[in-house]
Design an enzyme around this catalytic site. Structure first.
Site: not given
Length: 259
Positions: A148, A135
């Site tokens: 995350y 990500s």
């Protein structure tokens, strides 16, 4: 077409229709690969497997026994390509995320990648390719996803180490860093017009990536003529050239519906 003819691929995290894993499985099958798809939920996997003439296998990256069982019993003579598209966003800032939330993010994003590299990478044939879908938040601050993002950043480090450790077997290990993707996992963003206006303002190409575009990046990394290893391939429409919105720019409902 047929860029992956003769290859066997395992795509983990492919049970969400319209998601990156699903799109990658479809693209790899269209390019001639024999595709196995794995995730925790078997029914959607079976639907996908029927569509691509592939094989559906249950596997939970959060459960080491599940991963070792797949490595031992589910991969036949081995695989050439391994793509990890599993992921689960855990929203919140440092002050709001508890230890359980950090552990939840780590189980899938970091420890899941560790288990994959430890137990499944040995089943990848020499000269193969491993791709982890990471990500943009792992390298750039994206407000509201600290647990995350930190777990993805740790997984990036595993990718770099694996690239060196597996190089003697000519196995290339890379990561893809998407920004915003138009997938079901981002439904809460896609349907929040105020938030989308703020976030897309920082994307030079002015839109989210499609799952198919991330699959195309994975395809390039998995082709024999790709000479990249240990890279973090950013696929974000240029978002990294600007910044993520600051927290005070986001609507108060920004993360209220994130699951």
């Amino acid at each position: 077409m047929n860029a992956l003819a003769g290859k066997t691929a395992l795509i983990i995290g492919a049970s969400s229709e319209g998601g990156v894993g699903w799109a990658t499985a479809q693209r790899f099958a269209a390019e001639g690969a024999r595709v196995m798809v794995a995730a925790r939920r078997i029914e959607p996997l079976r639907k996908l497997a029927r569509m691509i003439d592939g094989t559906a296998i249950t596997c939970d990256l959060g459960d080491e026994e599940s991963v070792t069982t797949l490595a031992r019993d589910g991969l036949g003579a081995g695989i050439d390509l391994l793509v990890n598209a599993a992921g689960k966003p855990v929203p919140g800032v440092i002050s709001s995320v508890d230890t359980a939330g950090v552990q939840e993010a780590s189980e899938v994003e970091f420890l899941g990648t560790w288990r994959l590299l430890k137990h499944l990478a040995p089943r990848v044939r020499d000269g193969g390719s491993i791709v982890a879908v990471s990500s943009l938040s792992s390298t750039h601050v994206v407000p509201g996803f600290v647990a995350y993002a930190a777990a993805k950043a740790a997984a990036n480090t595993l990718v770099r180490y694996a690239a060196v450790e597996f190089a003697p077997r000519r196995i290339r290990v890379n990561a893809i860093l998407p920004g915003l993707i138009d997938t079901p996992m981002n439904d809460s963003f896609r349907h929040n017009e105020a938030m989308m206006r703020v976030m897309l303002k920082e994307v030079p190409l002015g839109r989210m990536a499609s799952a198919a575009e991330i699959a195309s990046a994975a395809l390039w990394l998995c082709q024999d003529d790709c000479f990249a290893t240990g890279i973090m391939l950013t696929v974000d429409g240029g978002n990294h050239l600007r910044r993520a919105p600051f927290p005070d720019e986001l609507p108060v409902t920004a993360f209220s519906d994130v699951k």
